[in-house]
Design an enzyme around this catalytic site. Structure first.
Site, PDB file in Angstrom:
ATOM      1  N   ASN A  44       0.866  -1.168   0.000  1.00  0.00           N
ATOM      2  CA  ASN A  44       0.000   0.000   0.000  1.00  0.00           C
ATOM      3  C   ASN A  44       0.908   1.224   0.000  1.00  0.00           C
ATOM      4  OD1 ASN A  44      -1.447   2.334   0.921  1.00  0.00           O
ATOM      5  ND2 ASN A  44      -3.085   1.009   1.658  1.00  0.00           N
ATOM      6  N   GLU A  60      -3.953   1.783  -2.951  1.00  0.00           N
ATOM      7  CA  GLU A  60      -4.050   3.206  -2.638  1.00  0.00           C
ATOM      8  C   GLU A  60      -3.077   4.022  -3.493  1.00  0.00           C
ATOM      9  OE1 GLU A  60      -5.063   5.859   1.347  1.00  0.00           O
ATOM     10  OE2 GLU A  60      -4.088   3.909   1.596  1.00  0.00           O
ATOM     11  N   TYR A  98      -7.675  -3.890  -2.316  1.00  0.00           N
ATOM     12  CA  TYR A  98      -7.678  -2.812  -1.336  1.00  0.00           C
ATOM     13  C   TYR A  98      -9.059  -2.826  -0.692  1.00  0.00           C
ATOM     14  CZ  TYR A  98      -7.358   1.893   0.670  1.00  0.00           C
ATOM     15  OH  TYR A  98      -7.357   2.972   1.535  1.00  0.00           O
ATOM     16  N   ASP A 145      -4.036  -4.905   1.022  1.00  0.00           N
ATOM     17  CA  ASP A 145      -4.432  -4.246   2.259  1.00  0.00           C
ATOM     18  C   ASP A 145      -5.869  -4.658   2.548  1.00  0.00           C
ATOM     19  OD1 ASP A 145      -5.184  -2.599   4.304  1.00  0.00           O
ATOM     20  OD2 ASP A 145      -4.661  -0.720   3.302  1.00  0.00           O
ATOM     21  N   HIS A 162       2.436   2.074   5.368  1.00  0.00           N
ATOM     22  CA  HIS A 162       2.487   0.622   5.287  1.00  0.00           C
ATOM     23  C   HIS A 162       3.895   0.171   4.867  1.00  0.00           C
ATOM     24  CE1 HIS A 162      -1.986  -0.240   5.065  1.00  0.00           C
ATOM     25  NE2 HIS A 162      -1.956   1.062   4.865  1.00  0.00           N
TER      26      HIS A 162
END
Length: 270
Positions: free
Chosen positions: A22, A49, A121, A162, A262
């Site tokens: 991420n 992201e 995600y 994620d 992250h």
């Protein structure tokens, strides 16, 4: 677990190295991304992201390292996922089936090296009130349906990304989240367990069953104090779990200047 790999370390001969990261805005993390690719050399890397539309993805520098890029963006520069491959891959899906009205960029699935692999995600669920949390739970149910389809077809399948889920209490630093947080609510954890009950294996826990290992630390003093969360996961179908030989969290990337919140995670399949 080590926090990095020696320069030039490679996946097992005949094996496959899969990774997830991420990036919290890919255009801001290009140096971090290039460093990670150069050190770890994953065969497939899934990003979350990215926060840009596909046409805005900074592909040229990545392609110069020998990677093909496929990005899935969203209007307004929110969310966004991508897959980078130094092995040939075919894109199977750019969205998670089950809701044609869902325009959020949260899923990409490819076929490569004889397996299926997806990057996700998963919605956070803490914004938007009951509707936002309902979207998270519904998305997890759609993911379970997709996993069931792949498993019923006996396809070797990996899902990295994620997940915005802390599966158990030893997946977060004590006191770091209230019990009402969407990442730890009972309904969230029940749907995580449902994914495992289908026959998927939590890759990190298969090799490190009891250690407190985190993949996310909020900005500020959390990283230095190791007050983190484990929310970046890799789930493997039975065929792939038998091939699992290594799982690492690359904290070196999180420790660099102006990082994502992250750390990348990666695994080797023999």
């Amino acid at each position: 677990m080590t926090d990095a790999v020696p320069d030039g370390a490679a996946a097992p001969r005949g094996g496959l190295r899969l990774a997830s990261f991420n990036v919290n805005s890919v255009r801001r993390r290009v140096p971090h991304l290039l460093d990670f690719l150069g050190r770890v050399s994953p065969d497939l890397l899934f990003l979350q992201e990215t926060k840009c539309q596909a046409a805005e993805f900074p592909a040229l520098e990545i392609e110069a390292l020998g990677y093909r890029v496929h990005a899935v963006g969203q209007r307004g520069g929110r969310n966004g996922v991508a897959v980078l491959g130094r092995v040939p891959f075919e894109v199977v899906a750019d969205s998670l089936p089950g809701d044609e009205a869902d325009a959020q960029a949260r899923y990409v699935e490819v076929e490569a090296a004889g397996i299926r692999a997806a990057g996700i995600y998963l919605p956070n669920g803490n914004s938007g009130g009951d509707e936002g949390y309902g979207y998270k739970l519904a998305w997890m149910e759609r993911l379970a349906a997709q996993l069931r389809r792949r498993l019923d077809a006996f396809l070797p399948f990996a899902v990295l990304g994620d997940y915005n889920v802390c599966p158990a209490e030893h997946d977060l630093a004590p006191g770091s989240l209230p019990p009402t947080d969407a990442l730890v609510r009972p309904e969230t954890r029940a749907r995580w367990r449902a994914l495992l009950h289908l026959g998927m294996t939590d890759a990190l826990r298969a090799l490190h069953p009891v250690e407190r290992i985190y993949t996310y630390w909020d900005y500020g003093p959390a990283f230095e104090g190791n007050r983190g969360l484990r929310i970046d996961h890799a789930l493997l179908s039975p065929e792939l779990s038998e091939r699992l030989s290594r799982f690492e969290v690359d904290t070196r990337t999180r420790a660099s200047e102006q990082p994502s919140d992250h750390a990348p995670v990666w695994l080797d399949l023999a």
